[in-house]
Enzyme design. Structure first.
Site, PDB file in Angstrom:
ATOM      1  N   LYS A 115     -23.438 100.301 -86.171  1.00  0.00           N
ATOM      2  CA  LYS A 115     -24.437  99.816 -87.125  1.00  0.00           C
ATOM      3  C   LYS A 115     -25.853 100.246 -86.754  1.00  0.00           C
ATOM      4  CE  LYS A 115     -21.798  95.842 -88.763  1.00  0.00           C
ATOM      5  NZ  LYS A 115     -21.752  94.375 -88.957  1.00  0.00           N
ATOM      6  N   LYS A 217     -13.452 102.227 -93.907  1.00  0.00           N
ATOM      7  CA  LYS A 217     -13.210 100.869 -94.362  1.00  0.00           C
ATOM      8  C   LYS A 217     -13.930 100.621 -95.690  1.00  0.00           C
ATOM      9  CE  LYS A 217     -13.607  96.091 -92.724  1.00  0.00           C
ATOM     10  NZ  LYS A 217     -14.149  95.216 -91.658  1.00  0.00           N
ATOM     11  N   LYS A 220     -19.192  96.888 -98.571  1.00  0.00           N
ATOM     12  CA  LYS A 220     -20.209  96.495 -99.550  1.00  0.00           C
ATOM     13  C   LYS A 220     -21.364  97.477 -99.561  1.00  0.00           C
ATOM     14  CE  LYS A 220     -19.497  91.702 -98.027  1.00  0.00           C
ATOM     15  NZ  LYS A 220     -20.145  90.577 -97.344  1.00  0.00           N
TER      16      LYS A 220
END
Length: 354
Positions: A115, A217, A220
């Site tokens: 991230k 994956k 969102k």
């Protein structure tokens, strides 16, 4: 688990639209677990600040997650549904766990590396330390089980490490206060205050992948809305996204071994299996040898049949924010009572004057 009372805890971040991966990987499991377990389900709004500090509509995002919980069948009276920031004991225990956890443990967290990207010096301290808060979320209720996807197993292992170090460091204090339980971890007897949390991982689709790239994956944050099926998508949108989902030119195999090296096929078969409460083997017994031109329409019909009731109820609930807020308020009060009991005992164990 010794005498620790079984308790399930889990949470979902209020960031972006909930999608099929959230539903199959988390929320549907939440609903099933409540039949036989004491459950606490949380909208983890403090965690949302690690992804994006300023949100245009945080209340709307929190209510949307809550609506998804309720629309999917979670019972907020029999169990607890609340938003994390309503229970300040999460943050209090997280600070203590920041002092328990070791820098080396945090440096091993692969999700931070993913991230934060290349410019880690510009990442927030919250993003770096949020596994401590995740551990606090679980252990402030002394939860024994957490339903997690494969990508969260590392964080649960860290939670166990933090619990174990706290138990060992404060063992004599725990014994002196009379608040511990005798457990065995491996071959080692421990007089523990916090349980060794166990993961709950099951089902044919623990990770739902992107409809545009079966190696990534479902997310969102993906810029392409075609990569995911949102829980608020209507039947037309669901149909369009499945029809446009990436596949390969070969027919479906007759056995799961044939899905290796075919990530998109594996993903769609896994989605079908999860939505129908079947195994991938069962699905391939029915569709093996068929082309995607046959399989995709069947998947569309199934997905619409399963998701439309959830979609409709979510829309109804989002029109009644007063009810959603009352659920969160009631859940927050009950969660605070449990969390404060834990924190009072933790303060006694550490030696704070109260």
């Amino acid at each position: 688990m010794g005498e620790f009372k079984p308790l399930v805890f889990s949470g979902v971040q209020p960031t972006g639209n909930l999608h099929l991966g959230n539903y199959l990987g988390a929320i549907r499991k939440f609903v099933a677990l409540q039949e036989h377990h004491d459950c606490i389900y949380c909208v983890v709004d403090l965690h949302a600040l690690t992804a994006q500090l300023v949100h245009d509509d945080m209340p709307g995002q929190i209510r949307s997650i809550t609506a998804a919980f309720l629309a999917s069948g979670i019972d907020p009276k029999a169990h607890i549904v609340f938003n994390q920031s309503a229970v300040p004991q999460h943050a209090e225990l997280a600070w203590i766990f920041n002092c328990v956890a070791r820098i080396g443990w945090m440096n091993r967290m692969t999700q931070f590396k993913d991230k934060a990207g290349k410019d880690r010096e510009q990442a927030s301290l919250g993003l770096y330390a949020y596994p401590s808060l995740m551990a606090a979320d679980i252990l402030v209720y002394r939860a024994t089980h957490v339903p997690v996807g494969e990508d969260q197993k590392q964080h649960l292992e860290l939670t166990r490490d933090i619990a174990m170090k706290f138990n060992l460091d404060f063992m004599e204090h725990i014994r002196r206060t009379g608040l511990g339980t005798d457990i065995t971890v491996g071959d080692e007897p421990v007089h523990a205050y916090f349980p060794m949390v166990e993961p709950l991982i099951d089902g044919p689709a623990p990770r739902v992948m992107s409809l545009k790239d079966g190696t990534k994956k479902m997310s969102k944050s993906d810029p392409s809305d075609l990569s995911r099926i949102n829980l608020m998508d209507d039947a037309e949108a669901i149909s369009k996204k499945i029809r446009k989902a990436k596949t390969d030119p070969d027919a479906l195999p007759s056995e799961t071994e044939g899905l290796k090296g075919r990530p998109e096929a594996d993903n769609l078969v896994g989605i079908f299996a999860a939505l129908s409460d079947r195994t991938k083997e069962d699905v391939l017994n029915e569709f093996g040898g068929q082309q995607f031109s046959v399989f995709k329409p069947a998947l569309v019909e199934l997905a619409v049949d399963v998701l439309s009731p959830v979609n409709g109820e979510m829309r109804r609930l989002m029109g009644d924010t007063a009810y959603i807020d009352s659920v969160l308020r009631d859940g927050g009060e009950r969660a605070r009572a449990r969390a404060e009991k834990t924190m009072k005992e933790v303060r006694d164990i550490i030696g704070f004057v109260q």
